[in-house]
Design an enzyme around this catalytic site. Sequence first.
Site, PDB file in Angstrom:
ATOM      1  N   ASN A   1       1.449 -79.994  24.968  1.00  0.00           N
ATOM      2  CA  ASN A   1       1.314 -81.120  24.049  1.00  0.00           C
ATOM      3  C   ASN A   1       2.994 -81.653  23.953  1.00  0.00           C
ATOM      4  O   ASN A   1       3.714 -80.746  23.240  1.00  0.00           O
ATOM      5  CB  ASN A   1       0.759 -80.947  22.653  1.00  0.00           C
TER       6      ASN A   1
ATOM      7  N   CYS B   1       1.170 -83.160  12.799  1.00  0.00           N
ATOM      8  CA  CYS B   1       1.075 -82.730  14.183  1.00  0.00           C
ATOM      9  C   CYS B   1       1.458 -81.417  14.188  1.00  0.00           C
ATOM     10  O   CYS B   1       2.715 -81.013  13.915  1.00  0.00           O
ATOM     11  CB  CYS B   1       2.044 -83.812  14.949  1.00  0.00           C
TER      12      CYS B   1
ATOM     13  N   ASN C   1      -4.787 -84.697   8.803  1.00  0.00           N
ATOM     14  CA  ASN C   1      -5.220 -85.795   9.529  1.00  0.00           C
ATOM     15  C   ASN C   1      -6.852 -85.381  10.112  1.00  0.00           C
ATOM     16  O   ASN C   1      -7.282 -84.600  10.095  1.00  0.00           O
ATOM     17  CB  ASN C   1      -4.373 -85.967  11.053  1.00  0.00           C
TER      18      ASN C   1
ATOM     19  N   GLU D   1      -7.117 -87.252  21.471  1.00  0.00           N
ATOM     20  CA  GLU D   1      -6.551 -87.600  20.271  1.00  0.00           C
ATOM     21  C   GLU D   1      -6.404 -89.126  19.907  1.00  0.00           C
ATOM     22  O   GLU D   1      -6.086 -89.850  20.680  1.00  0.00           O
ATOM     23  CB  GLU D   1      -4.865 -86.983  20.486  1.00  0.00           C
ATOM     24  N   ARG D   2      -6.394 -89.381  18.409  1.00  0.00           N
ATOM     25  CA  ARG D   2      -6.097 -90.682  18.219  1.00  0.00           C
ATOM     26  C   ARG D   2      -4.728 -91.092  18.547  1.00  0.00           C
ATOM     27  O   ARG D   2      -3.810 -90.406  18.324  1.00  0.00           O
ATOM     28  CB  ARG D   2      -6.187 -90.596  16.575  1.00  0.00           C
TER      29      ARG D   2
ATOM     30  N   CYS E   1      -3.859 -79.554  21.016  1.00  0.00           N
ATOM     31  CA  CYS E   1      -3.675 -80.268  19.639  1.00  0.00           C
ATOM     32  C   CYS E   1      -3.744 -79.057  18.663  1.00  0.00           C
ATOM     33  O   CYS E   1      -4.721 -78.489  18.470  1.00  0.00           O
ATOM     34  CB  CYS E   1      -5.002 -81.187  19.413  1.00  0.00           C
TER      35      CYS E   1
HETATM   36  N1  LIG Z   1      -1.050 -83.349  18.775  1.00  0.00           N
HETATM   37  C1  LIG Z   1      -1.226 -83.046  17.370  1.00  0.00           C
HETATM   38  C2  LIG Z   1      -1.898 -84.049  16.613  1.00  0.00           C
HETATM   39  C3  LIG Z   1      -0.999 -85.332  16.485  1.00  0.00           C
HETATM   40  C4  LIG Z   1      -1.475 -86.518  15.525  1.00  0.00           C
HETATM   41  C5  LIG Z   1      -2.842 -86.987  16.005  1.00  0.00           C
HETATM   42  N2  LIG Z   1      -3.003 -87.533  17.394  1.00  0.00           N
HETATM   43  C6  LIG Z   1      -3.307 -87.966  15.078  1.00  0.00           C
HETATM   44  O1  LIG Z   1      -3.391 -89.307  15.111  1.00  0.00           O
HETATM   45  O2  LIG Z   1      -3.877 -87.555  14.018  1.00  0.00           O
HETATM   46  C7  LIG Z   1      -1.098 -81.945  16.671  1.00  0.00           C
HETATM   47  O3  LIG Z   1      -0.891 -80.925  17.733  1.00  0.00           O
HETATM   48  O4  LIG Z   1      -1.807 -81.656  15.641  1.00  0.00           O
END
Ligand SMILES: N[C@@H](CCC[C@H](N)C(=O)O)C(=O)O
EC number: 5.1.1.7
Length: 289
Positions: free
Chosen positions: A15, A85, A158, A209-210, A218
């Site tokens: 990531n 994140c 999130n 992912e959003r 993630c």
């Molecule tokens: N890759 C991340 C999460 C990043 C945020 C996600 N795309 C969102 O919009 O909530 C992780 O490692 O947690």
Amino acid sequence: MSTRIAFLKGHGTENDFVIIPDPENAVELSPAAVAALCDRRAGIGGDGVLHVVRSAAHPEARAMAAEAEWFMDYRNGDGSVAEMCGNGTRVFARYLQRAGYTGEGDLAIATRGGVKSVHIAKDGDITVGMGRARLPEGDVTVGVGDRTWPARNVNMGNPHAVAFVNDLAHAGDLLSAPLVGPPSAYPDGVNVEFVVDRGPGHVALRVHERGSGETRSCGTGACAVAVAAARRDGAEPALTGTPATYRVDVPGGTLVITERPDGEIEMTGPAVIVAEGEIDTEWLESAAR
Ligand SMILES: N[C@@H](CCC[C@H](N)C(=O)O)C(=O)O
């Protein structure tokens, strides 16, 4: 006039992130500038940006400054802001170590999802205290093509929808977001995990992912998956009194997630800095126009 902004590139289980060290919060990062930086052909390329700012210098983090000197101002690859994140937190800590702001051992990092405790181990892996999961009530489903699966709504700061499937290939090419319902369950969008079993306490996932599309890993998603798996397996730590640990294989590596009986979740995995350089501000301004 063209000036330069320092950057680094790093990843945690692939990531990947563009890191912008900016202790005094002097660099203005518009959504368009973030998207330009993350562009894999015309920019540096990344799933997101880690803007490294002193908590005291950022309006969203000032209240956390007494607990955590540094604020992870995280942005998704499309320029949107996210609460948290997990992989980014490890890479952020690795950057602070490389820059000499911290050594091995414990530190705290402020995020939009609250202050996270981090441990940088001698062996190189980094553990993040991810806090507790919330499991909002109500059924949710995830759909791809003509298949639909029941899913678990898990919030790790999130939002996530976790669907157990028979085959990760059933997620398709993930070039567009899976259908998640009902829309009222996720007013701010959602990250979607597809999960298969690999053995006892061992699962594998793919994630959409959003704000970034399909990624190689993630961290919050892996935690959401471990939480959902523990409930499915009758191993919820709050009920059994025993920690539940899952090895979560992601396309870019492996994360180890432990949920304790008090609900606190820890994630352990690698974090690597691969390059550093300078961004031409003239390019960034024109690319972000
Ligand atoms: N890759 C991340 C999460 C990043 C945020 C996600 N795309 C969102 O919009 O909530 C992780 O490692 O947690």
